[in-house]
Structures are given as structure tokens and as C-alpha cells.
Write an enzyme that holds these catalytic residues in place. Sequence first.
Site, PDB file in Angstrom:
ATOM      1  CB  SER A 115      -8.319   6.042   7.862  1.00 52.05           C
ATOM      2  OG  SER A 115      -8.710   6.136   6.534  1.00 52.05           O
TER       3      SER A 115
ATOM      4  CG  ASP B 167     -11.791   4.705   6.328  1.00 50.91           C
ATOM      5  OD1 ASP B 167     -11.237   5.514   7.096  1.00 50.91           O
ATOM      6  OD2 ASP B 167     -11.583   4.685   5.098  1.00 50.91           O
TER       7      ASP B 167
ATOM      8  CG  HIS C 267      -1.765   1.211   1.337  1.00 52.83           C
ATOM      9  ND1 HIS C 267      -2.950   1.307   0.648  1.00 52.83           N
ATOM     10  CD2 HIS C 267      -1.622   2.389   1.997  1.00 52.83           C
ATOM     11  CE1 HIS C 267      -3.503   2.472   0.884  1.00 52.83           C
ATOM     12  NE2 HIS C 267      -2.709   3.156   1.702  1.00 52.83           N
TER      13      HIS C 267
ATOM     14  NE  ARG D  56      -9.736  11.475   9.847  1.00 56.57           N
ATOM     15  CZ  ARG D  56      -8.917  10.700   9.137  1.00 56.57           C
ATOM     16  NH1 ARG D  56      -9.334   9.573   8.615  1.00 56.57           N
ATOM     17  NH2 ARG D  56      -7.662  11.054   8.974  1.00 56.57           N
TER      18      ARG D  56
ATOM     19  CE  LYS E 294      -8.984   3.111   3.731  1.00 57.84           C
ATOM     20  NZ  LYS E 294      -9.125   4.509   3.367  1.00 57.84           N
TER      21      LYS E 294
HETATM   22  N1  URA Z   1      -5.692   7.681   3.289  1.00 55.92           N
HETATM   23  C1  URA Z   1      -6.693   7.061   3.932  1.00 55.92           C
HETATM   24  O1  URA Z   1      -7.203   6.049   3.450  1.00 55.92           O
HETATM   25  N2  URA Z   1      -7.123   7.584   5.104  1.00 55.92           N
HETATM   26  C2  URA Z   1      -6.590   8.674   5.683  1.00 55.92           C
HETATM   27  O2  URA Z   1      -7.014   9.089   6.754  1.00 55.92           O
HETATM   28  C3  URA Z   1      -5.551   9.319   4.981  1.00 55.92           C
HETATM   29  C4  URA Z   1      -5.109   8.790   3.794  1.00 55.92           C
END
Ligand code: URA
Length: 437
Positions: A185, A163, A84, A170, A189
Amino acid sequence: MKLNMNDLIIKKRDGGKLTKEEIRAFVSGYTQGEIPDYQASALLMAIFFRHMDDEETLALTEAMKNSGDTVDLSTIKGIKVDKHSTGGVGDKLTLIVGPLAASCGVPIAKMSGRGLGFTGGTVDKLESIPGFNTTLEPEDFYRQVNEIGIALIGQSGHIAPADKKIYALRDVTGTVENLSLIASSIMSKKLAAGSDAILLDVKCGEGAFMETEEDAAALAEIMCRIGTGAGKRTVAMVTDMNQPLGYAVGNALEVIEAIETLKGRGPADIENLSLTLAGMMIYLGGKAGTPGEGRMIAEHALRSGVALAKLRTLIARQGGNPDVIDDYDLFGTAKKAVEVRSEYTGYVQLIEAREIGRASQSTGAGRAEKDDPIDFNAGILLARKVGDRVRKGDLLATCYSADAAKAKAAAKAVDDAILIGKEKPAEQVLIKRTIGA
Ligand code: URA
């Protein structure tokens, strides 16, 4: 549990520690629409200022992960390794390290995202290959990885929906830049995506979310602790994003650069980072005793052409035209091209990645609104990197678009984003640190 949101907000406001049950009840209540935005925002702001410790961050990650589907990759043989990137400009690494690691026996069952703001996304890049299908049924996804060792698809809408909702809040309440909130966050995932091990490429610099190396390292440390706490081997590399990676920014342009890299003709920064990341994935996947040995194995796969062959197989299997590998004209071409030439003689001091990303987005390569169509052939092709010597009149970049006015406006922005000075700047370090290996 019955949650009193007012008490919870006050507890965090005063520096208290939230329990696992409280965090779970907040996440499920907010996702189901039982907690109003104003109370969720107040809690997020309290977290922003008072922070969360590791236990709270892990509980938030788990609760968001469990808010939707979790992918079960157990029918795929071998140690599945995910990768990632926290987001960058010109970051086409998945298109290179995926085939590299897969050709060395590491199963890659990867879900990727679309471009976001000034950063690009792997799914958009893949879709610039004529015919390439980024949506597979789960059974086809698993079967493909078992048969050819790799599948690259888009993330399903049902991964970590909590999320998605909390991130959107946010984004509009000034609560994005908190390490625990970012880490939970991303990791919610990644954990839902089901791989056995995770390699995180945490970008730092002017074109990244975390501008300083220290902040990026702190984010990397937290994400590694979350991954390890959830029972996954997790390694993070903090890498430079002060200038775009490679020369190409924009979907088809980046796929071509990725193919060139797998042909052994890629830019030095891309090849170096790809081999290091793939080497780490090969190590995490149990196919090498050390990351260094993994890198050597990856390098052999690159030089021998087996990684390129793996990309060809992947494209064909997912409905794309594999002939694009030999004939780049099959991608199509942008109608307008506007060159940017240097007004000075000297050295390239700076190529502001964020501004190049924005300029690329404005050519049509990215979206202004969520559902905007993409112009796959649009983007920016840089001709120079930081540290290069240039003379007045030399080509710095070419901006491509279907729309002449957009190409021209992007050229102006690219010109402003490239700084030329008299002195040769210090060498840039691409891989700054490795955490958790
Ligand atoms: N990428 C994400 O998936 N979440 C965040 O909070 C910041 C970057």
C-alpha cells in the site's frame, strides 16, 4: 486474463502462491468494480493468514501503482529523493528535512497527505500558513523544483486508486495489519510519485502502526526490498514513536516548532532526527559520500541559516506569507487555552503518543470525518518530555481550541496520558536501526 475469483481465494486459503497475472487481474478487476467486495474481502483475509512472499508483494505493489497516474519527474534535474513517514504524532519532519536537503542541492518534489485518525499530515500543516497553496499544476510543480529546489504539494486523487479502494475495504474487514498489505500500500504510492530514491521513516511504538521494533523492522525490510526491486535506492530508519516528537501537536503549533528548529532552537529529538534523515537524503541524492558526511552538511545548512532561507523561499513561492517566520502571531491564535499541571512530584515516565494525538484531534486540529474543517490553531503544546523532573503544580501541557469545552476535555485526556513516577526512566533511543543503507 479471465479470473475465477473463487479458485483464486481457495488457492490462497490453502497456502498457494499467486502468480503475477492473477494479482494483476484481481487488482484491475476490483478497481473497475467487476469483483464484488465479498470476494475481495475473502481473498484479503486469505492473504492475511497465509501471507505473500516477496514476488507476490512486489506484483501487488506494481499492480496498484499502475492502477492510476505515475508522476514523471524526468524534467527535474538531479537525483530526486522522497521521504515518507509511516505516520506519527507531532511528526513535522518533512517541514524541516525538505528545506534542509533542498538547501544542500537535493531536489525535493514531494507529494504529502492529510491527517489520518490520530496522526497528522503535512498538507494540513502547510495549509495553516496563511495563503499557502498545496495544489500546483504538474508543469508548475516541476518548474518550481528546477528553480528553487523544492515543492511540497498534496497527493493527487489519481495516484494508486486501487490502493485507495483496497485500503478502505481492509479498514472494515480486519485485514490492515499484514506486512505485505501495508508495505505494498505504502510503496505503490511512493513508486508512483516518481522520485529516484526513497527514505522511509518507519515509526514504532505506542503511537505508531507497528508497536514493536521487530514488526517495524520487518515492515522496513519488505519496503526496502520492494523499492530496490523496482530500481529505486531505498533506505529505511526505524524510529521511536512512544512519545510525540518534540512538544507541539497540531498544525500551526507544529509549523512554529519546525521554524524554531530551522532557527537552531528546536527540541533535541526533532533536531537530531531531522539532521540524521536529511543527512541520509543528502547521501542518497549523491551530495555526500556517506550518510555521516550528509549529516555534517545538513548541520552546516541548519547553523548557517540557509535551510531557513529555503523554507522562506518555499512559502513565498507557493503563495504563503513568509513573514510568519519572524512573526508567529500571523498564524492567529486559538481562543481558549487550558493548562494541565502535575499533581505529583517525580519524573515523567510516559507520554502516550496515541492519546495525545487523539486529544489533539478532539481540539479541532484533526478531523473526525473525512471532510471536516480543521482548526489550524488548535492542538496540544507539551511542556515536558519523558525523563524530565517535575514538581507538583508544574505545567505539563497547554491545550488550545476555539471551543472552551473541547480544550477542557482535551486537557483531561492529556492529563490521563502523562504518567509521573518516582524513578527516572531509562533513556529513550530515538533511532533504533537503519536498513538498506
Ligand atoms: N499507510 C498506508 O498508506 N497503507 C497502509 O496499509 C498502512 C499505512
